[in-house]
Design a protein around this motif. Sequence first.
Motif, PDB file in Angstrom:
ATOM      1  N   LEU A  58       0.905  -0.691   0.141  1.00  0.00           N
ATOM      2  CA  LEU A  58      -0.054   0.116  -0.406  1.00  0.00           C
ATOM      3  C   LEU A  58       1.002   1.440  -0.089  1.00  0.00           C
ATOM      4  CD1 LEU A  58      -3.606  -0.317   2.458  1.00  0.00           C
ATOM      5  CD2 LEU A  58      -2.820  -0.932   0.217  1.00  0.00           C
ATOM      6  N   LYS A  59       1.950   1.171   0.615  1.00  0.00           N
ATOM      7  CA  LYS A  59       2.789   2.061   0.821  1.00  0.00           C
ATOM      8  C   LYS A  59       3.408   2.952  -0.793  1.00  0.00           C
ATOM      9  CE  LYS A  59       3.699   3.004   6.031  1.00  0.00           C
ATOM     10  NZ  LYS A  59       4.828   2.814   6.763  1.00  0.00           N
ATOM     11  N   ALA A  62       1.096   4.563  -2.824  1.00  0.00           N
ATOM     12  CA  ALA A  62       1.052   5.697  -2.403  1.00  0.00           C
ATOM     13  C   ALA A  62       2.337   6.763  -2.168  1.00  0.00           C
ATOM     14  CB  ALA A  62       0.916   5.731  -0.411  1.00  0.00           C
ATOM     15  N   PHE A  88      -5.583   8.215   2.915  1.00  0.00           N
ATOM     16  CA  PHE A  88      -4.990   6.892   3.385  1.00  0.00           C
ATOM     17  C   PHE A  88      -5.736   6.688   4.816  1.00  0.00           C
ATOM     18  CE2 PHE A  88      -1.071   4.765   2.189  1.00  0.00           C
ATOM     19  CZ  PHE A  88      -1.338   4.261   3.097  1.00  0.00           C
ATOM     20  N   LEU A 165      -7.089   4.019   0.089  1.00  0.00           N
ATOM     21  CA  LEU A 165      -6.189   2.928   0.496  1.00  0.00           C
ATOM     22  C   LEU A 165      -6.193   2.246   2.014  1.00  0.00           C
ATOM     23  CD1 LEU A 165      -3.101   3.924  -1.534  1.00  0.00           C
ATOM     24  CD2 LEU A 165      -4.900   1.941  -1.894  1.00  0.00           C
ATOM     25  N   ASP A 167      -5.219   0.764   5.188  1.00  0.00           N
ATOM     26  CA  ASP A 167      -4.021  -0.579   5.998  1.00  0.00           C
ATOM     27  C   ASP A 167      -4.707  -0.429   7.457  1.00  0.00           C
ATOM     28  OD1 ASP A 167      -2.129  -1.954   6.643  1.00  0.00           O
ATOM     29  OD2 ASP A 167      -0.493  -0.577   6.674  1.00  0.00           O
TER      30      ASP A 167
ATOM     31  N   THR B 209       0.637  12.464   1.846  1.00  0.00           N
ATOM     32  CA  THR B 209      -0.018  11.904   1.259  1.00  0.00           C
ATOM     33  C   THR B 209      -1.475  13.552   0.739  1.00  0.00           C
ATOM     34  OG1 THR B 209      -1.617  11.083   2.731  1.00  0.00           O
ATOM     35  CG2 THR B 209       0.380   9.227   1.417  1.00  0.00           C
TER      36      THR B 209
END
Lengths: 264, 314
Positions: A58-59, A62, A88, A165, A167, B209
């Motif tokens: 996922l990172k 991103a 996120f 996303l 996590d 982000t």
Amino acid sequence: MTAAPARTGTAIGMAGLTVRFSTRRSQTTALDDVSLDIEPGEFVTIVGPSGCGKSTLLKIVAGLVRPTSGEVSLLERPVRGPQKEIGFVFQKAALLEWRGARANILLQAEMRGMDRTKAARRADELIEMTGLTGFEKALPHELSGGMQQRVALCRALLHAPPVLLMDEPFGALDALTREQMNAELHRIWRETGTTVVLVTHSIAEAVFLGTRVVVMSARPGRIIRTFPVELPAHRDYAQVMSDPRFDRLATDLRGLLGSAAANH
Amino acid sequence: MTENALHTAGRQAAATATGTPAGSASTSGAGTSTVVGPPPGTGGRPPRPTLGRRAVAVADSLWRPALVLAALFAAWWFVAAQEYVPNYLVPTPGQVWTTMTEQWSELARHTLVTLYETVLGFVLAAALGLAAAVAIAYSRTLDKALYPIVLFAQVIPKIAIAPLLVVWFGLGLTPKVILAVLIAFFPVVISGVAGLRSTDPELLDLAATMGAGPWRTFRKIRFPNALPHLMAGLKVAVTLAVVGAVVGEFVGASEGLGYVLLLANGNLDAPLLFADLILMSAIGIVLFVLVEIAEALLIPWHASRRAGVSLTTS
């Protein structure tokens, strides 16, 4: 590995992703040759044993971690640095403890320099949608884990990102709250049409939420198999749980994960 | 650690005043429901403590130490009045009071001098310390270059530098302020670096982000997050700044409480010594309380400052 083929309509493209971490004593391969294409509007859930590099994956998408080799693209553009077109959500809510729920959600707008009135309206919609009404000013420590995670979810959705996303977002919640949040997330996904990638340890969560379930092996993380979830797009939690198709898929996954863990 | 005890007492008092046991902050575990609904009539917030309740809380936290102080004071009075110790060594509170009132205009002038040196030193130490902390926390190179020196410099007994400062800068304001800065600088840097480094890495990922630049990330996330640490450092620094100013006056000065102390010492003027000591302590206490108030205003949200009230369980 060559660059991801630029197919039209790919939300996330991963091709030959490999990640190696070197510590002083040893070199570990966290991810090994992972390739996966995700279409817009899909809800992809990734399950796998602890430490299989799911979070790293996922990172990478991103843009927070650089792969040792391989290519990633997000919305048809290659990922070079941290990506702005995403929301996120972490396992921990990661809220600012000095801000109330609403102000925490609006952090997204302030950091991006979004239009204030528009952001405020959007925040109010999200607060209503996630049942946070009445807690707008409550500080994080005054909220339960589930409520905190709702705030984090609202924050991730504030700028209406095309890709979300997540996590292990519900990993720290108790079972009942988790089911409730699953049902809510499913509704939000249906209503917004966002592309979601969700990493989880829970087979039930993966099957209930996903349109596709990706199973990864223990370290080094590889994709073992991808299962399409043959359940209706509109899902009711209780119904899905008693659906024979759910049972079959969950059993398959459990078997696969059991053997994946045993082999390493 | 007495201030911690004070906080705890205050918190307990505040909690009892609002009718909530302090320990009930989290009743997690079995609790599963999340949506409890907003508490009626409060718009989702616990009622803010009223002025009266706050007064009760303050009084509750103060009466115990006040009682101990009163007992010590009574013992001092008794010993001095009975002349178990001669009065030229330990004056009676009455003699100290008389000295204080008779020489008030002189004492007040010297107090202001010392106060000025202290505040100037503290403010400079806070500004420089914060700047150094930011540099160390943000730059790997500066971290490696500066931090060991800052730590090592702490080993040098700064009081021993005072004579040198007098040689360099004369008898005026400058050496006192420099000494106060030197002494008060260290806790600010250490607490500032610790605070800035304590930012949750996930928050920093999140900021990335969100496309925010380093300045916005600092202003909205890292700096507020560092405040609780920083305020603890500032509280230590402010009391140390008094020490710096007074020591600076010891070494060479023509005014200030440190100078008066040496003078009274030379004349064996015990009442003046005591009066002087009381004024020095008063400077420290007042400045400390001011920093405490600043802390209460800046970080009311922090765990060390809040009454345990949660709106939802689990």
